[in-house]
Enzyme design. Structure first.
Site, PDB file in Angstrom:
ATOM      1  N   ARG A  24     -45.191 133.577 -75.690  1.00  0.00           N
ATOM      2  CA  ARG A  24     -44.458 132.516 -76.396  1.00  0.00           C
ATOM      3  C   ARG A  24     -45.428 131.698 -77.229  1.00  0.00           C
ATOM      4  O   ARG A  24     -46.438 131.211 -76.719  1.00  0.00           O
ATOM      5  CB  ARG A  24     -43.740 131.627 -75.381  1.00  0.00           C
ATOM      6  CG  ARG A  24     -43.136 130.350 -75.954  1.00  0.00           C
ATOM      7  CD  ARG A  24     -42.406 129.581 -74.865  1.00  0.00           C
ATOM      8  NE  ARG A  24     -41.959 128.266 -75.302  1.00  0.00           N
ATOM      9  CZ  ARG A  24     -42.483 127.110 -74.919  1.00  0.00           C
ATOM     10  NH1 ARG A  24     -43.516 127.094 -74.080  1.00  0.00           N
ATOM     11  NH2 ARG A  24     -41.998 125.973 -75.356  1.00  0.00           N
ATOM     12  N   LYS A  40     -31.776 128.348 -76.771  1.00  0.00           N
ATOM     13  CA  LYS A  40     -32.257 127.540 -75.653  1.00  0.00           C
ATOM     14  C   LYS A  40     -31.129 126.609 -75.200  1.00  0.00           C
ATOM     15  O   LYS A  40     -30.663 125.761 -75.964  1.00  0.00           O
ATOM     16  CB  LYS A  40     -33.499 126.749 -76.068  1.00  0.00           C
ATOM     17  CG  LYS A  40     -34.696 127.640 -76.390  1.00  0.00           C
ATOM     18  CD  LYS A  40     -35.856 126.872 -76.969  1.00  0.00           C
ATOM     19  CE  LYS A  40     -36.496 125.942 -75.968  1.00  0.00           C
ATOM     20  NZ  LYS A  40     -37.704 125.283 -76.515  1.00  0.00           N
ATOM     21  N   ARG A  87     -38.410 111.445 -80.725  1.00  0.00           N
ATOM     22  CA  ARG A  87     -39.562 110.913 -80.000  1.00  0.00           C
ATOM     23  C   ARG A  87     -39.743 109.420 -80.270  1.00  0.00           C
ATOM     24  O   ARG A  87     -39.285 108.903 -81.293  1.00  0.00           O
ATOM     25  CB  ARG A  87     -40.847 111.650 -80.395  1.00  0.00           C
ATOM     26  CG  ARG A  87     -40.830 113.140 -80.123  1.00  0.00           C
ATOM     27  CD  ARG A  87     -42.130 113.803 -80.551  1.00  0.00           C
ATOM     28  NE  ARG A  87     -42.118 115.241 -80.342  1.00  0.00           N
ATOM     29  CZ  ARG A  87     -42.427 115.837 -79.202  1.00  0.00           C
ATOM     30  NH1 ARG A  87     -42.794 115.105 -78.157  1.00  0.00           N
ATOM     31  NH2 ARG A  87     -42.391 117.149 -79.083  1.00  0.00           N
ATOM     32  N   THR A 105     -39.291 126.653 -67.333  1.00  0.00           N
ATOM     33  CA  THR A 105     -39.693 125.273 -67.021  1.00  0.00           C
ATOM     34  C   THR A 105     -40.123 125.078 -65.564  1.00  0.00           C
ATOM     35  O   THR A 105     -39.336 125.259 -64.641  1.00  0.00           O
ATOM     36  CB  THR A 105     -38.605 124.234 -67.355  1.00  0.00           C
ATOM     37  OG1 THR A 105     -38.027 124.517 -68.622  1.00  0.00           O
ATOM     38  CG2 THR A 105     -39.218 122.843 -67.368  1.00  0.00           C
TER      39      THR A 105
END
Length: 583
Positions: free
Chosen positions: A36, A226, A77, A284
């Protein structure tokens, strides 16, 4: 005769700890199937170098290794603080202010948290929650004044620059496919990546947008959706109608829907993907503690095993291999957990499994001829006691259809397309072998038989199920099913040097190091060793050491061996052997 093959695949993220050629080679040897590339970090030059290194290493080792480009997506963010960090206290009143506006980091009466999404003040409502730093901090909106969002801290703590923000109660309208993603994807298409992961998918239209973008550039790279938003769960079935693969991105998913829901959602998503034959990655924090420690927790080992039992096609490592201290050892540990789980728990196959029979039964509404042939092959292999199934495929569709039915025997896919080999690196249970294009189907079958023998999957007298199409290796032609008895002799015996190691004058003088005590013969084969250091970490008697990045035997300590076999169990390649001679 059949050798234990790992069916679930391993995806590993590249980063500062794992970008040199030696480490990448050793990661492949340890069991990585897909690398990845995280485009949330690194420069294009970094990714170009890693891409070239992976391709070169895979070619050198003769492995089909895929590259997955993970687009950043609309990651919202916090901005930048003057000191790089602030601390929020429970009950504190704060103001969130759009970055770049006047006094964006100053306020007379409240702490200011800058943010980077210009429509946030228009879309968020009083009472909505804002989670920051993967949900470690939480505030609730108490008021809105133009671009300023007033909030009260529910859970406080330190907050650093550029930490992520999640809005579980707010319908954020930002596009999943951002301008940065478009630029990055063009770069990835130019490189020749094998998969593209789209972050923060919410609807099927998000996936179609990326597919249309690629088609406009005459590319058709498989898209991995995802699943990390609440909207994606609500629209899961529609997303599965258009996506090529799925990632259960449990980090942001937990922040969005709550940690308590993640285990059942993981099982639901995997089950839905299995039912459709769509590859699914579980991701994860799978071996999170191995970022800094040489062993995982028992809970992490169980997490990997349970994902395998759920039916996942692949499990993924993130920071463990990107920035961790033990990238190769982590892959080795994950490989061993998967292999042990698959060997001890029977594979759910052909609809006969007890846990999720609907996931593997022939339940397609309008099955194609390919699906019908491969479903029959999976059942036939069980009924006649075949040792393997071989399929020829030009697009990978036949192999993927076969894997959907989770046969209990190894799958070997033969293709004339290297890109298809890499694509199948993500698909459960499929091993690949490149073959030349041919119009002689019997010649292809002979080649398949020989390759299975050389891979030590079958031996003379075993039955093999073969599927193919006429004309061979053409798109959509699978229409043949055949059972053959292997006629070829078994592969050559294991290297005699492994059986009769010579004692070396020093740890690096020979590729095979050996040392003998009254009780045991110790062997370390440098031809097989990938220098992961697992034996060094688990040996309680300091028998193995590392010098100049090479593992070696500490001969004086061999007499202290307690024969717990931990070194052999953790070694992913069989490079370590301890032969007990007497008590």
């Amino acid at each position: 005769m059949n050798l234990p093959l790992r069916r679930a695949k391993i995806v590993a993220t590249l980063g500062p700890s794992s970008s040199d050629s030696v480490t990448i080679e050793n990661l492949i040897k340890a069991g990585v199937n897909v690398f990845r590339f995280n485009f949330s970090h690194g420069t294009k030059e970094d990714h170009q170098t890693r891409f070239d290194t992976v391709r070169e290493a895979a070619k050198k080792l003769g492995r089909a290794v895929a590259i997955l480009q993970d687009l950043q997506g609309p990651k919202l963010r916090v901005g930048k603080f003057p000191a790089g960090i602030i601390t929020l206290e429970k009950g504190q009143e704060i103001v969130l202010r759009l970055e770049g506006t006047e006094n964006a980091v100053t306020s007379a009466s409240r702490a200011v948290v800058p943010y980077n999404y210009e429509r946030l003040a228009q879309e968020i409502k009083v009472g909505h929650r804002i989670l920051m730093d993967d949900g470690n901090l939480e505030v609730v909106v108490t008021g809105i004044n133009d671009q300023d969002i007033l909030a009260q801290v529910v859970f406080g703590g330190p907050l650093k620059n550029h930490k992520g923000m999640n809005f579980p109660d707010t319908n954020i309208t930002i596009d999943s496919f951002t301008p940065k993603d478009r630029e990055d994807l063009l770069f990835g298409l130019k490189l020749g990546v094998d998969y593209v992961a789209l972050s923060f998918v919410r609807t099927a239209n998000d996936v179609r947008t990326v597919q249309k973008f690629m088609h406009a550039h005459r590319k058709n790279i498989p898209v991995v959706s995802k699943i990390e938003k609440g909207e994606a769960i609500a629209n899961l079935k529609e997303i599965l109608e258009v996506t090529d693969a799925v990632m259960v991105a449990r980090g942001d998913l937990a922040v969005e829907v709550g940690t308590a829901q993640v285990p059942t959602l993981q099982k639901q998503i995997i089950r839905e993907c299995n039912a459709r034959g769509i590859p699914v990655i579980t991701a994860t924090q799978m071996l999170e503690s191995m970022i800094n420690l040489p062993r995982p927790t028992r809970a992490e080992a169980s997490d990997v095993a349970n994902a395998v039992l759920d039916g996942t096609d692949a499990v993924m490592l993130s920071a463990e291999t990107a920035s961790g201290k033990f990238p190769v050892l982590t892959v080795s540990v994950m490989h061993n957990i998967i292999l042990e789980t698959e060997q001890r728990v029977p594979v759910l196959a052909n609809g006969s499994g007890k846990s999720h029979p609907e996931s593997h039964s022939f339940s397609l509404r309008s099955p194609s001829l390919v699906d019908a042939i491969e479903h029959a092959a999976a059942n036939l292999a069980t009924w006649v006691g075949a040792k393997a199934i071989a399929c020829t495929t030009h697009t990978g569709q036949a192999a993927q259809a076969l894997a959907r039915y989770r046969p209990t025997v190894p799958i070997m896919a033969f293709t004339d397309n290297p890109a298809v080999q890499r694509k199948l690196a993500l698909v459960w249970g499929v091993q690949t072998c490149e073959t030349e294009s041919s119009t002689d189907i019997e010649k292809l079958f002979d080649y398949a038989e020989e390759a299975l023998v050389n891979a030590r999957l079958v031996e003379k007298g075993d039955l093999v199920v073969l599927t193919a199409g006429w004309p061979p290796l053409k798109h959509g032609t699978t229409n043949l099913l055949k059972v053959v008895t292997v006629r070829k002799e078994s592969a050559a015996a294991i290297d005699e040097a492994r059986k009769k190691p010579k004692k070396a004058s020093g740890p690096f003088d020979e590729n095979i190091s050996g040392y003998r005590t009254e009780k045991a013969q110790f062997v370390l084969d440098q031809n097989l060793c990938i220098q992961c250091g697992g034996c060094v970490e688990v040996c309680p008697n300091d028998i193995f050491g590392v010098q100049n990045r090479r593992v070696h035997l500490k001969e004086p300590n061999c007499k202290n061996c307690t024969f717990d076999d931990a070194c052999m169990q953790i070694c992913p390649t069989g490079a370590v052997e301890v032969i007990r001679l007497s008590d």
